[in-house]
Design a protein around this motif. Structure first.
Motif, short mmCIF file in Angstrom:
data_model
loop_
_atom_site.label_atom_id
_atom_site.label_comp_id
_atom_site.label_asym_id
_atom_site.label_seq_id
_atom_site.Cartn_x
_atom_site.Cartn_y
_atom_site.Cartn_z
N SER A 165 0.78 -1.23 -0.10
CA SER A 165 0.13 -0.02 -0.05
C SER A 165 0.69 1.27 -0.06
CB SER A 165 -0.83 0.04 1.26
OG SER A 165 0.03 0.01 2.48
N LEU A 166 2.24 1.29 0.07
CA LEU A 166 2.97 2.40 0.14
C LEU A 166 2.90 2.97 -1.01
CD1 LEU A 166 5.91 0.79 2.32
CD2 LEU A 166 4.00 2.14 2.82
N SER A 167 3.07 4.43 -0.95
CA SER A 167 3.00 5.33 -2.06
C SER A 167 4.44 6.16 -1.86
CB SER A 167 1.88 6.26 -2.08
OG SER A 167 1.92 7.10 -0.98
N THR A 168 4.68 6.96 -2.84
CA THR A 168 5.82 7.77 -2.97
C THR A 168 5.58 8.81 -1.60
OG1 THR A 168 4.85 9.17 -4.35
CG2 THR A 168 6.34 7.53 -5.30
N TYR A 169 6.64 9.47 -1.28
CA TYR A 169 6.67 10.48 -0.10
C TYR A 169 7.63 11.67 -0.50
CZ TYR A 169 10.67 7.90 1.61
OH TYR A 169 11.78 7.04 1.54
N PRO A 170 7.47 12.66 0.29
CA PRO A 170 8.33 13.83 -0.36
C PRO A 170 9.62 13.80 -0.02
CG PRO A 170 6.20 14.64 0.97
CD PRO A 170 6.28 13.14 0.74
N THR A 171 10.43 14.54 -0.83
CA THR A 171 11.77 14.37 -0.81
C THR A 171 12.36 14.93 0.62
OG1 THR A 171 11.89 15.31 -3.13
CG2 THR A 171 13.92 15.37 -1.81
N TYR A 172 11.84 15.66 1.21
CA TYR A 172 12.47 16.20 2.51
C TYR A 172 12.26 15.21 3.66
CZ TYR A 172 7.59 17.33 3.67
OH TYR A 172 6.34 17.47 3.99
N PHE A 173 11.76 14.04 3.41
CA PHE A 173 11.53 13.02 4.37
C PHE A 173 12.83 12.15 4.63
CE2 PHE A 173 6.76 11.38 4.68
CZ PHE A 173 6.33 12.62 4.82
N THR A 174 13.75 12.36 3.43
CA THR A 174 14.97 11.75 3.64
C THR A 174 15.95 12.44 4.47
OG1 THR A 174 15.88 12.65 1.55
CG2 THR A 174 14.59 10.83 1.20
N TRP A 175 15.70 13.41 4.86
CA TRP A 175 16.83 14.07 5.65
C TRP A 175 16.31 14.90 6.82
CZ3 TRP A 175 15.27 19.30 5.70
CH2 TRP A 175 14.70 19.84 4.58
N LEU A 176 14.95 15.05 7.11
CA LEU A 176 14.19 15.68 8.18
C LEU A 176 14.55 14.97 9.69
CD1 LEU A 176 12.75 18.55 8.20
CD2 LEU A 176 10.72 17.36 8.44
N ALA A 177 14.33 13.69 9.69
CA ALA A 177 14.51 12.91 10.75
C ALA A 177 15.94 13.10 11.60
CB ALA A 177 14.56 11.41 10.64
N GLU A 178 16.95 13.40 10.65
CA GLU A 178 18.55 13.72 11.23
C GLU A 178 18.34 14.98 11.84
OE1 GLU A 178 22.22 13.75 12.28
OE2 GLU A 178 20.84 12.48 12.13
N LEU A 179 17.65 16.21 11.20
CA LEU A 179 17.45 17.48 11.81
C LEU A 179 16.66 17.45 13.12
CD1 LEU A 179 16.61 19.79 9.13
CD2 LEU A 179 18.78 19.33 9.90
N ASN A 180 15.88 16.12 13.24
CA ASN A 180 15.09 16.17 14.61
C ASN A 180 16.26 15.55 15.45
OD1 ASN A 180 12.46 17.38 14.59
ND2 ASN A 180 11.92 15.75 13.03
N ARG A 181 17.13 14.76 15.14
CA ARG A 181 17.76 14.09 16.05
C ARG A 181 18.98 15.25 16.75
NH1 ARG A 181 22.56 12.47 16.96
NH2 ARG A 181 23.51 13.32 15.01
N GLN A 182 19.30 16.09 15.91
CA GLN A 182 20.23 17.13 16.30
C GLN A 182 19.47 18.17 16.89
OE1 GLN A 182 21.71 18.72 12.49
NE2 GLN A 182 22.54 16.80 11.72
N GLY A 183 18.02 18.29 16.81
CA GLY A 183 17.43 19.29 17.68
C GLY A 183 17.55 20.65 16.73
N PRO A 184 16.32 20.93 16.18
CA PRO A 184 15.96 22.20 15.63
C PRO A 184 16.42 23.16 16.25
CG PRO A 184 13.94 20.73 15.63
CD PRO A 184 14.84 20.24 16.42
N GLU A 185 16.80 24.34 15.56
CA GLU A 185 17.25 25.58 16.05
C GLU A 185 15.87 26.28 16.70
OE1 GLU A 185 19.27 29.85 14.63
OE2 GLU A 185 19.20 28.22 13.32
N VAL A 186 16.43 26.97 17.86
CA VAL A 186 15.35 27.65 18.55
C VAL A 186 15.16 29.02 17.62
CG1 VAL A 186 14.67 28.84 20.67
CG2 VAL A 186 15.94 26.49 20.70
#
Length: 450
Positions: free
Chosen positions: A226-247
């Motif tokens: 059932s999986l469809s395609t997903y946006p490009t930014y999904f490939t790198w956003l998790a790492e930004l969340n691991r680092q911690g978004p800038e306040v």
């Protein structure tokens, strides 16, 4: 359950298809679960109840939005609760399976439920020893389970088997336990269209087709199929969340740029993003501009078709709030909006600059070649006969497949088609409507399948 229902506020982001939860802890404090970086709805809900967020819990390293937990820690002094296995690079209370957090009368218990991501936790809310609800994040969701391909194709099936075990664990909770998932209808992390936002364990056991799978192999087949395609930014956003978004300090600003400044930015590689309604863009836009209408899905499509390293200049109408552009963009980690065209298209025309137009085609007037740029499932559900299908997210890699000559681009209503039809190049027109509108206007029959 009545008491918890009164204390819990569900905050739905229609564009991302996600839910954040604000739980009143009955002492002037609140727990926020999976808060986004765009905290406007959280702030409004907290103010209405006179609450300060004391805890911000993230179920997983999100791939579809930046977490607001770090911002809540900075602004409200909130304690961030998250999986220790996530190796987050900022102050937080790392939890492992079975850990409990005393919320003052209520208890939050961490349950390891990997599959959507490796470090995924669900949070079971207990009143004494009684489970009242579970914040299931991207594990068990209403009518489905979240996708397992975010860590790459090589791990998709493996993680689907892991997701199967996690869902069985959640299904073992009492039937009356409320289910509070993060991902819902409209989320590219996989949820059936039209699904409710919340449920119960008993209701999911009775109706969720994935929970009815007889074994892990069948479950994995059903889920991955059932999986469809997903946006490009999904490939790198998790790492930004691991680092911690800038306040973020204060409200983001959208500086005004004179016409000459906009032209200079364009020469230096900036892209103009026109957020006005489709009809306005069709009537006249800056040549080369990308049309992405300001609507709930605005940020998703911006993140899919514009590279995050590219500087962006905004064109908007005066009645389109700057905050409704900037916060969704910050929510997906885009920080390179350099400003907006001051005075909008009126200023551009007054300065004698060139203006491009795009023809809008009424459904009854559609003829010749049609390019359908909807998602695969939308296309298969019903499309115009002989329509060429290329998803908008991959169109940039397949423009050669469109061929020369006039073509009418279509989607569900016209917004995505206008994004695809930038510049009016290749004699492009845009269908003002969708497949159902064409069928009603012409009496024609839609085709189904690939």
């Amino acid at each position: 359950m009545g008491r918890i229902d009164d204390q819990l506020t569900v905050l739905v982001d229609e564009g991302l298809g996600n839910s954040c939860y604000l739980l009143d802890l009955d002492d002037g404090h609140a727990l926020a679960v999976d808060p986004p970086r765009d905290l406007r709805a959280v702030r409004r809900a907290a103010r209405r109840r006179g609450l300060t967020v004391a805890y911000a819990a993230d179920t997983h390293l999100h791939a579809d939005f930046l977490s607001g937990a770090v911002q809540l820690a900075a602004d409200d002094g909130a304690t961030v609760l998250a999986s220790a296995a996530g190796m987050r690079a900022f102050d937080h209370q790392g939890l492992v399976d079975g850990d409990e957090v005393d919320l003052g009368g209520l208890t939050l218990r961490a349950l390891a439920t990997p599959g959507h991501t490796d470090e995924h936790l669900s949070f079971l809310l207990l009143d004494g020893s009684t489970p009242v609800g579970v914040f299931s994040g991207g594990s068990l969701i209403v009518g489905a389970a979240a996708r397992t391909d975010l860590l790459g194709a090589a791990r998709t099936v493996e993680l689907a088997h892991v997701q199967h075990a996690s869902l069985r664990r959640l299904a073992a909770l009492p039937d009356a336990t409320a289910l509070w998932p993060t991902h819902g209808a409209g989320s590219f992390c996989s949820a059936p269209p039209g699904a409710a936002r919340t449920s119960t364990i008993g209701a999911e056991k009775a109706t969720n087709p994935l929970l009815a799978a007889p074994d892990a192999e069948t479950f994995a087949r059903r889920l991955t199929g059932s999986l469809s395609t997903y946006p490009t930014y999904f490939t790198w956003l998790a790492e930004l969340n691991r680092q911690g978004p800038e306040v973020i300090g204060g409200e983001p600003q959208l500086p005004g740029l004179a016409v000459d400044e906009v032209r200079a930015h364009m020469r230096d590689g900036a892209v103009v993003v026109d957020v006005r309604p489709v009809a306005d863009v069709a009537a006249g836009h800056i040549p080369g501009a990308v049309s992405i209408a300001l609507r709930p899905a605005f940020a998703t499509w911006l993140g899919w078709v514009v590279d995050r390293a590219t500087p962006i200049v905004i064109v908007r109408n005066a009645d389109q709030p700057a905050a409704d552009i900037l916060w969704p963009v910050l929510n997906i980690g885009y920080t390179r909006i350099v400003g907006e065209l001051a005075g909008g298209m009126t200023a551009w025309r007054t300065a004698g600059q060139p203006v491009a137009t795009t023809a809008l085609v009424a459904p009854a007037e559609t003829g010749g070649r049609v390019l359908d740029i909807r998602q695969r499932d939308e296309y298969r559900a019903g499309h115009l006969p002989n329509a060429l299908h290329i998803e908008l997210g991959s169109l940039g890699r397949h423009t050669g497949d469109v061929g020369a000559g006039p073509v009418t681009v279509m989607c569900g209503h016209g917004e995505r088609a206008m994004t695809a039809g930038r510049d009016g190049h290749r004699e492009v027109s845009v269908l003002d409507g969708g497949a159902a509108d064409w069928a009603r206007a012409t009496g024609g029959n839609l085709e189904q399948g690939a």
